[in-house]
Design a protein around this motif. Structure first.
Motif, PDB file in Angstrom:
ATOM      1  N   PRO A  82      32.658 -17.692  18.558  1.00  0.00           N
ATOM      2  CA  PRO A  82      31.546 -16.834  18.134  1.00  0.00           C
ATOM      3  C   PRO A  82      30.539 -17.545  17.208  1.00  0.00           C
ATOM      4  O   PRO A  82      30.801 -18.539  16.703  1.00  0.00           O
ATOM      5  N   ILE A  83      29.309 -16.966  17.096  1.00  0.00           N
ATOM      6  CA  ILE A  83      28.417 -17.696  16.073  1.00  0.00           C
ATOM      7  C   ILE A  83      28.706 -17.310  14.688  1.00  0.00           C
ATOM      8  O   ILE A  83      29.447 -16.256  14.276  1.00  0.00           O
ATOM      9  N   PRO A  84      28.849 -18.378  13.837  1.00  0.00           N
ATOM     10  CA  PRO A  84      29.329 -18.189  12.600  1.00  0.00           C
ATOM     11  C   PRO A  84      29.093 -17.108  11.686  1.00  0.00           C
ATOM     12  O   PRO A  84      29.944 -16.313  10.934  1.00  0.00           O
ATOM     13  N   LEU A  85      27.958 -16.516  11.759  1.00  0.00           N
ATOM     14  CA  LEU A  85      27.295 -15.528  10.971  1.00  0.00           C
ATOM     15  C   LEU A  85      28.028 -14.296  11.188  1.00  0.00           C
ATOM     16  O   LEU A  85      27.891 -13.338  10.481  1.00  0.00           O
ATOM     17  N   ASP A  86      28.804 -14.243  12.361  1.00  0.00           N
ATOM     18  CA  ASP A  86      29.255 -13.019  12.855  1.00  0.00           C
ATOM     19  C   ASP A  86      30.824 -12.837  12.635  1.00  0.00           C
ATOM     20  O   ASP A  86      31.585 -11.811  12.598  1.00  0.00           O
ATOM     21  N   ILE A  87      31.305 -13.793  11.936  1.00  0.00           N
ATOM     22  CA  ILE A  87      32.809 -14.181  11.495  1.00  0.00           C
ATOM     23  C   ILE A  87      32.841 -13.812  10.009  1.00  0.00           C
ATOM     24  O   ILE A  87      32.388 -14.395   9.184  1.00  0.00           O
ATOM     25  N   THR A 139      33.831 -14.504   0.046  1.00  0.00           N
ATOM     26  CA  THR A 139      34.788 -15.578   0.162  1.00  0.00           C
ATOM     27  C   THR A 139      34.537 -16.008   1.257  1.00  0.00           C
ATOM     28  O   THR A 139      34.451 -17.118   1.740  1.00  0.00           O
ATOM     29  N   LEU A 140      34.909 -15.189   2.416  1.00  0.00           N
ATOM     30  CA  LEU A 140      35.256 -15.540   3.922  1.00  0.00           C
ATOM     31  C   LEU A 140      33.760 -15.955   4.576  1.00  0.00           C
ATOM     32  O   LEU A 140      33.889 -16.895   5.095  1.00  0.00           O
ATOM     33  N   ARG A 141      32.706 -15.413   4.018  1.00  0.00           N
ATOM     34  CA  ARG A 141      31.456 -15.681   4.427  1.00  0.00           C
ATOM     35  C   ARG A 141      30.856 -17.227   4.086  1.00  0.00           C
ATOM     36  O   ARG A 141      30.508 -17.779   4.792  1.00  0.00           O
ATOM     37  N   GLY A 142      31.543 -17.384   2.633  1.00  0.00           N
ATOM     38  CA  GLY A 142      31.229 -18.558   2.167  1.00  0.00           C
ATOM     39  C   GLY A 142      32.078 -19.692   3.052  1.00  0.00           C
ATOM     40  O   GLY A 142      31.643 -20.849   3.031  1.00  0.00           O
ATOM     41  N   PRO A 201      24.248 -10.444   6.977  1.00  0.00           N
ATOM     42  CA  PRO A 201      23.171  -9.250   7.503  1.00  0.00           C
ATOM     43  C   PRO A 201      23.367  -8.144   6.731  1.00  0.00           C
ATOM     44  O   PRO A 201      22.362  -7.285   6.684  1.00  0.00           O
ATOM     45  N   ARG A 202      24.262  -7.875   5.790  1.00  0.00           N
ATOM     46  CA  ARG A 202      24.115  -6.735   4.938  1.00  0.00           C
ATOM     47  C   ARG A 202      23.767  -7.104   3.332  1.00  0.00           C
ATOM     48  O   ARG A 202      24.298  -6.392   2.476  1.00  0.00           O
TER      49      ARG A 202
END
Length: 295
Positions: free
Chosen positions: A2-7, A64-67, A192-193
Motif C-alpha cells: 500500500p501507499i505509505p500515507l495510507d498506513i 508515532t506510527l505515521r512518523g 490526511p487528517r
C-alpha cells in the motif's frame, strides 16, 4: 504494497517495517522489530505497570506510527539510492525503527503522575524520550554503542535542531537520524487528517507553555486561529529549510522516480497547506504572512 500515507494501524505498520527489512536485507532475520512494536504499543496503551496510557490527542500513538512509516520509507529510499549504501547495516535499520517508535515516549506519564496531561512535558520530551529508549534498549540486550546511536537519532526530532551539535557514532546513525527527523516532521504534516488535529496541538501547546513558561521557546499562540494562520509559514520557513539544511534532504531519496521532484509526502503536505490557506483567505486572515514568534 500500500501507499505509505495510507498506513496508520499498528499491524499494518509492523508488516510494512518487516516487508522493507526483507527487501533491504533478504539474507537477514529481524531480531527486535516485532518485539519492539508490541512492547512500545503496550506502553502507549498503559499496559505496563509503571505508565499510564498516552493522554494526548495530537501526539498519540497514531502520530508515532505515521512518523514510523515516513521514517521507514525514507530509510528504504536511502538504502536503495545512496551511493554508499553499504554503510546501512541491518542492525542499524532495526535501531532506527525502534527509535522512531520511542521518539515521543517522553510524553508518557508515570502511574503516580496525576497532574495535567503529558503535554506539560513538551519542552523536555525529547530528552525524556532518550532516557526511556535507553532503558528499553538495555532491557532488549542492546549495547552502549547501539543505545548511543538511538539517542542521536531521537535527538534529530528536536524542534530547535542543530545536527552539527549531535555527536553521531557513524554515518549510519547520522543518516538514519536524518530519516527520523524528516519522518517526524513530514509524517505528521502529510496526515490526511492533519487539519482536523490542529486544535488538539493548540491545546497541547497552551498547556506546555503554562506548565513551564521559562522553558517554552516554541512560539506564543493566544488563540487556535493564530496557530492555524502561522502553520503555512512554519512549513515554508522552518520545515523545508530544516529538512534541507539539517536533515540532508533525506526525503528526496524516496522520490519516485528517483531524481525527480515527485515526493508523496511533500505533495500531501502541500495539499494540507493549500486547504489551510483557503480557510485563511475566506476568513480574511492575513496573519500567515507574519513570522512565527521565536520558533
Amino acid at each position: 504494497m500500500p501507499i505509505p500515507l495510507d498506513i496508520c494501524r499498528t499491524p499494518d505498520v509492523l508488516s510494512y517495517a518487516l516487508d522493507v527489512f526483507r527487501d533491504l536485507y533478504p539474507e537477514k532475520t529481524p531480531k527486535h522489530i516485532e518485539q519492539g512494536f508490541n512492547l512500545i504499543e503496550r506502553y502507549f496503551q498503559g499496559k505496563v505497570p509503571e505508565y499510564q496510557p498516552i493522554d494526548l490527542i495530537f501526539h498519540d500513538f497514531e502520530h508515532t506510527l505515521r512518523g514510523a512509516v515516513a521514517t521507514i520509507t525514507f530509510a528504504q529510499g536511502l538504502h536503495r539510492n545512496h551511493p554508499a549504501k553499504h554503510i546501512f547495516p541491518a542492525e542499524a535499520f532495526e535501531i532506527v525503527v525502534l527509535s522512531i517508535l520511542m521518539h515521543d515516549t517522553g510524553y508518557l506519564k508515570e502511574t503516580h503522575d496525576q497532574e495535567g496531561t503529558g503535554a506539560k512535558y513538551t519542552a523536555d520530551h525529547v530528552e525524556r524520550s532518550c532516557r526511556f529508549a535507553e532503558r528499553v534498549l538495555t532491557s532488549l540486550g542492546f549495547g552502549s554503542q547501539e543505545i548511543a546511536m538511538s539517542r542521536n537519532m531521537i535527538l534529530c526530532t528536536g524542534l530547535q535542531l542543530n545536527t552539527k551539535e549531535i555527536h553521531f557514532v557513524n554515518d549510519a546513525d547520522r543518516w538514519f537520524g536524518y530519516c527520523i527527523g524528516a519522518g517526524d516532521l513530514l509524517g505528521q504534516m502529510a496526515d490526511p487528517r492533519y487539519l482536523g488535529k490542529l486544535p488538539a496541538l493548540y491545546q497541547e501547546f497552551r498547556e506546555a507553555q503554562a506548565a513551564e513558561p521559562e522553558k517554552w521557546t516554541w512560539g506564543t499562540y493566544s488563540t487556535y486561529s493564530e496557530l492555524l494562520s502561522k502553520t503555512p509559514w512554519f512549513y515554508k520557513n522552518y520545515v523545508l529549510p530544516t529538512i534541507e539544511n539539517q536533515l540532508g534532504n533525506v526525503h528526496t531519496y524516496s522520490n519516485f522516480p528517483f531524481g525527480s521532484n515527485d515526493n508523496i509526502y511533500l505533495k500531501a503536505i502541500e495539499r494540507n497547506i493549500a486547504d489551510i490557506e483557503e480557510i485563511l483567505t475566506k476568513s480574511g486572515d492575513t496573519s500567515q504572512h507574519l513570522p512565527v514568534a521565536k520558533l
